[in-house]
Design an enzyme around this catalytic site. Structure first.
Site, PDB file in Angstrom:
ATOM      1  N   HIS A  50       0.829  -1.208   0.000  1.00  0.00           N
ATOM      2  CA  HIS A  50       0.000   0.000   0.000  1.00  0.00           C
ATOM      3  C   HIS A  50       0.863   1.257   0.000  1.00  0.00           C
ATOM      4  O   HIS A  50       0.577   2.220   0.721  1.00  0.00           O
ATOM      5  CB  HIS A  50      -0.941   0.002   1.205  1.00  0.00           C
ATOM      6  CG  HIS A  50      -1.995  -1.055   1.145  1.00  0.00           C
ATOM      7  ND1 HIS A  50      -2.941  -1.106   0.139  1.00  0.00           N
ATOM      8  CD2 HIS A  50      -2.267  -2.097   1.963  1.00  0.00           C
ATOM      9  CE1 HIS A  50      -3.752  -2.137   0.340  1.00  0.00           C
ATOM     10  NE2 HIS A  50      -3.358  -2.764   1.428  1.00  0.00           N
ATOM     11  N   ARG A  75       7.100  -6.173   3.421  1.00  0.00           N
ATOM     12  CA  ARG A  75       5.829  -6.737   2.939  1.00  0.00           C
ATOM     13  C   ARG A  75       5.770  -6.566   1.431  1.00  0.00           C
ATOM     14  O   ARG A  75       5.763  -5.456   0.916  1.00  0.00           O
ATOM     15  CB  ARG A  75       4.623  -6.059   3.598  1.00  0.00           C
ATOM     16  CG  ARG A  75       3.314  -6.681   3.091  1.00  0.00           C
ATOM     17  CD  ARG A  75       2.108  -6.310   3.919  1.00  0.00           C
ATOM     18  NE  ARG A  75       1.694  -4.917   3.736  1.00  0.00           N
ATOM     19  CZ  ARG A  75       0.553  -4.431   4.220  1.00  0.00           C
ATOM     20  NH1 ARG A  75      -0.263  -5.215   4.920  1.00  0.00           N
ATOM     21  NH2 ARG A  75       0.236  -3.161   4.041  1.00  0.00           N
ATOM     22  N   ASP A  89      16.806 -11.271  -2.740  1.00  0.00           N
ATOM     23  CA  ASP A  89      18.134 -11.054  -3.300  1.00  0.00           C
ATOM     24  C   ASP A  89      18.693  -9.671  -2.965  1.00  0.00           C
ATOM     25  O   ASP A  89      19.922  -9.506  -2.897  1.00  0.00           O
ATOM     26  CB  ASP A  89      18.124 -11.260  -4.816  1.00  0.00           C
ATOM     27  CG  ASP A  89      18.183 -12.727  -5.216  1.00  0.00           C
ATOM     28  OD1 ASP A  89      18.385 -13.573  -4.328  1.00  0.00           O
ATOM     29  OD2 ASP A  89      18.032 -13.027  -6.417  1.00  0.00           O
ATOM     30  N   GLU A 154      -6.259 -11.956   6.725  1.00  0.00           N
ATOM     31  CA  GLU A 154      -7.045 -10.718   6.722  1.00  0.00           C
ATOM     32  C   GLU A 154      -8.380 -10.855   6.002  1.00  0.00           C
ATOM     33  O   GLU A 154      -8.860  -9.919   5.362  1.00  0.00           O
ATOM     34  CB  GLU A 154      -6.231  -9.564   6.129  1.00  0.00           C
ATOM     35  CG  GLU A 154      -5.450  -9.898   4.886  1.00  0.00           C
ATOM     36  CD  GLU A 154      -4.466  -8.793   4.499  1.00  0.00           C
ATOM     37  OE1 GLU A 154      -4.650  -7.639   4.932  1.00  0.00           O
ATOM     38  OE2 GLU A 154      -3.519  -9.091   3.758  1.00  0.00           O
ATOM     39  N   ASP A 180      -8.505  -5.035   6.352  1.00  0.00           N
ATOM     40  CA  ASP A 180      -9.167  -5.852   5.329  1.00  0.00           C
ATOM     41  C   ASP A 180     -10.134  -6.845   5.950  1.00  0.00           C
ATOM     42  O   ASP A 180     -11.152  -7.192   5.338  1.00  0.00           O
ATOM     43  CB  ASP A 180      -8.129  -6.574   4.480  1.00  0.00           C
ATOM     44  CG  ASP A 180      -7.518  -5.664   3.425  1.00  0.00           C
ATOM     45  OD1 ASP A 180      -8.267  -5.178   2.557  1.00  0.00           O
ATOM     46  OD2 ASP A 180      -6.308  -5.429   3.472  1.00  0.00           O
TER      47      ASP A 180
END
Length: 267
Positions: A50, A75, A89, A154, A180
């Site tokens: 987000h 996230r 990576d 969620e 959510d």
């Protein structure tokens, strides 16, 4: 010269006798991330779901916070093999995947963050920051020890499957998302609605019964206190952007009168 990596979020949780408190880094600014990292909180969520964060800005933030005793968790926007490979990576040791509703999804994510034969993560350690360009001895063989995977519950479906999701080998913990979840339960925008709180508590019970740590997002201090008392092992209590928004609003309210005439009359 051989290098050592930092403890994972899994290890930090295992070693802690209290809830680990964190903040979100959503602005995309390495400077803001560094300011948060030096605040004394335990962990920092660098968010790609987000926010406008990209691989480049996430890398810059990982580098900016590396000097501080804070554990960064990245996230990803969704559970994609390529995105997870790239995030790992560039040196993220701890990843959080949103919107995981079934144990099968969780098993696929575990495979995505593990090298063969235990998974299908692409091998590029000689080229990447993850192994410090092959300066971490035995990184390929020990990569599972250097990476922790957390998934986000969620939705109403996910809460119902929380026990099975938490039981998946390779899932190191569950993060519950009340925002959510509120939408899934038909009370959008009401993260402290009794139905949402009850669903979060059911998820807590299921995850803890499976022997895994459970965390939650709670920007409301009273809700955060209640979730910590209810067994949250980790919690996020604010974000850089929300702190800036609320702080600047507070200053504006403090110094600018609601009645413009009142300020003119004081001159």
């Amino acid at each position: 010269m051989p290098l050592r990596l930092n403890p994972t979020f899994r290890e930090r949780l295992d070693a802690s006798d209290r809830a680990l408190v964190g903040l979100w880094a959503c602005s995309g600014s390495p400077l803001a991330a560094e300011i948060l990292a030096g605040s004394g909180v335990d962990w920092l969520l660098i968010d790609m779901e987000h926010s406008a964060n990209t691989l480049g800005s996430v890398l810059a933030q990982l580098q900016a916070v590396a000097a501080y005793p804070v554990t960064p968790v990245v996230r990803v926007p969704y559970g994609d093999d390529v995105i997870l490979k790239q995030v790992l990576d560039i040196g993220a040791q701890n990843v959080l995947v949103p919107m995981v509703s079934t144990a099968e999804q969780a098993r696929e994510l575990v495979a995505a963050v593990r090298y063969p034969p235990r998974g299908r993560r692409g091998v590029g350690s000689a080229l990447s920051r993850s192994a410090r360009w092959n300066r971490v001895d035995g990184y390929l063989a020990d990569a599972d020890q250097h990476v922790s995977l957390f998934v986000q519950v969620e939705s109403a479906e996910a809460v119902g499957n929380a026990a099975e999701i938490a039981a998946v080998d390779g899932v190191d913990g569950i993060f519950v998302g009340p925002a959510d979840l509120a939408g899934s339960l038909g009370v959008l925008g009401q993260q402290t609605h009794p139905d949402v709180i009850a669903a979060v508590e059911r998820a807590f019970d299921a995850v803890r019964a499976a022997g895994k740590p459970v965390g939650v997002n709670a920007f409301d201090p009273a809700a955060a206190d209640a979730y910590i008392a209810g067994g949250a092992a980790f919690i996020a209590v604010a974000a850089d952007v929300s702190l800036l928004a609320r702080g600047s609003e507070g200053l504006a309210a403090r110094f600018i009168p609601t009645d413009p005439g009142a300020q003119r009359a004081s001159y």
